[in-house]
Scaffold this active site. Structure first.
Site, mmCIF file in Angstrom:
data_model
loop_
_atom_site.group_PDB
_atom_site.id
_atom_site.type_symbol
_atom_site.label_atom_id
_atom_site.label_comp_id
_atom_site.label_asym_id
_atom_site.label_seq_id
_atom_site.Cartn_x
_atom_site.Cartn_y
_atom_site.Cartn_z
ATOM 1 N N LYS A 52 0.841 -1.203 0.000
ATOM 2 C CA LYS A 52 0.000 0.000 0.000
ATOM 3 C C LYS A 52 0.878 1.255 0.000
ATOM 4 O O LYS A 52 0.632 2.200 -0.750
ATOM 5 C CB LYS A 52 -0.953 -0.023 1.212
ATOM 6 C CG LYS A 52 -2.008 -1.126 1.085
ATOM 7 C CD LYS A 52 -2.752 -1.412 2.386
ATOM 8 C CE LYS A 52 -3.622 -2.666 2.235
ATOM 9 N NZ LYS A 52 -4.293 -3.073 3.471
ATOM 10 N N GLN A 96 -4.341 -1.653 9.706
ATOM 11 C CA GLN A 96 -4.146 -2.990 9.143
ATOM 12 C C GLN A 96 -4.643 -4.042 10.138
ATOM 13 O O GLN A 96 -4.221 -4.069 11.289
ATOM 14 C CB GLN A 96 -2.650 -3.212 8.821
ATOM 15 C CG GLN A 96 -2.377 -4.497 8.075
ATOM 16 C CD GLN A 96 -3.031 -4.547 6.688
ATOM 17 O OE1 GLN A 96 -2.969 -3.600 5.911
ATOM 18 N NE2 GLN A 96 -3.684 -5.671 6.387
ATOM 19 N N ASP A 119 -10.769 2.482 4.027
ATOM 20 C CA ASP A 119 -10.953 1.029 3.926
ATOM 21 C C ASP A 119 -12.439 0.673 3.867
ATOM 22 O O ASP A 119 -12.794 -0.475 3.595
ATOM 23 C CB ASP A 119 -10.310 0.326 5.133
ATOM 24 C CG ASP A 119 -9.058 -0.453 4.750
ATOM 25 O OD1 ASP A 119 -8.888 -0.740 3.547
ATOM 26 O OD2 ASP A 119 -8.258 -0.767 5.650
#
Ligand code: NAD
Length: 297
Positions: A52, A96, A119
């Site tokens: 990412k 994460q 997200d």
């Protein structure tokens, strides 16, 4: 059988995003800025976050990686999220997953400012998605929809069987596939660990989305000829023929199922790169929305 090449499609979409960032900066916009939080050093999480951050650099985004040791408390982590919420320079925040057992992922995600929830895991984003309102779509389902769109795969009226009901993949996938959009308008069956006679159901599927987390779970006897297979799984299995001693496989037995399929995603190189595209598109959207340039997705 045609392989759905996530590397190829994502390269194409990344070029578009890169150009949008250049155009945006020419109009006086600032670089989109993604902040990622990583707790501990789980090798898979390290790899995902690494991809990412690398993608941010490729696309002209700014990125910040905040690392914390696994002994950080839930309260401390939530405070870190709040600092990012208050930081005007940060457009998107991702935490994460998974987090250590003593930290509630739900509580940490709830702390993210929904306007920075790139997200798409915050309940507000998920609720808006459910209602079909513009919002940040969860990155993996969003990436899969982008891939279907790129290959012009029309799922309208088709029977899509989603295996797995997680909040980040399986469940949102059922919502996006059944929405009155293009791609969309599918007839969707959601299956999970308590589903009886799964193979009977999957054999009726025109499209299978496998998000289970079990290597090679979907086998040739579970699919009908012509099926479209989207394999979300990422599983590391040991392989003595590899220098590293292991390799990545999906939730689908690729060798067995591919000959029966009309389209199939490989692992690696299928859904994984598309997830990053979803995240990057969301981050650009967040930056533009913050600056008052409202765009839909
Ligand atoms: P999860 O563990 O949260 O959910 C797994 C789901 O599988 C559950 O809903 C469960 O009901 C279902 N399941 C388990 N056993 C089953 C069985 N025997 N029959 C039917 N259903 C069964 O997993 P997740 O977070 O959705 O991830 C699934 C997989 O996708 C994992 O391999 C993960 O690494 C991968 N993943 C990949 C990406 C990507 O970008 N490619 C993104 C997210 C997750």
């Amino acid at each position: 059988m045609e392989k759905l090449d996530g590397n190829l499609v994502s390269a194409h979409i990344k070029e578009q995003i890169k150009q949008e960032v250049i155009d945006w900066q020419e109009k006086g916009g600032k670089k989109p800025h993604l902040a990622a939080i990583l707790v501990g050093n789980n090798p898979a999480s390290e790899a995902y976050v690494g991809h990412k951050v690398k993608s941010c650099a490729e696309l002209g985004f700014e990125s910040t990686l905040l690392r914390f040791t696994p002994d950080i408390t839930e309260e401390q982590l939530i405070n870190e999220v709040k600092k990012l919420n208050d930081n005007d320079d940060v457009d998107g925040i991702l935490v994460q997953l998974p987090l250590p057992d003593h930290i509630s992922g739900d509580a940490v995600i709830l702390a993210i400012d929904p306007s920075k929830d790139v997200d798409g895991f915050h309940p507000i984003s998920q609720g808006k998605m459910m209602l079909g309102q513009p919002t940040f779509l969860p990155a993996t389902p969003y990436g899969i929809m982008l891939m279907l769109d790129h290959y012009n795969i029309d799922v309208a009226g088709k029977h899509c069987v989603v295996i797995g009901r997680s909040n980040i993949v399986g469940t949102p996938m059922t919502i996006l596939l059944s929405r009155n959009t293009k791609p969309g308008n599918a007839t969707v069956t959601l299956t999970h660990s308590r589903t009886k006679n799964l193979a009977e159901i999957t054999r009726t599927a025109d499209v299978i989305v496998a998000a289970i987390g079990k290597p090679g779970f979907v086998t040739a006897d579970m699919v009908k000829d012509g099926v479209i297979i989207i394999d979300v799984g990422i599983n590391r299995i040991s392989d003595a023929t590899k220098k590293s001693g292991s390799r990545l496989v999906g939730d689908v037995d690729y060798e067995g199922c591919a000959p029966h399929s009309s389209f199939i995603t490989p692992v690696p190189g299928g859904v994984g790169p598309m997830t990053i595209c979803g995240l990057m598109k969301n981050t650009l959207l967040a930056a533009m929305q913050k600056a008052g340039e409202i765009v839909g997705n």
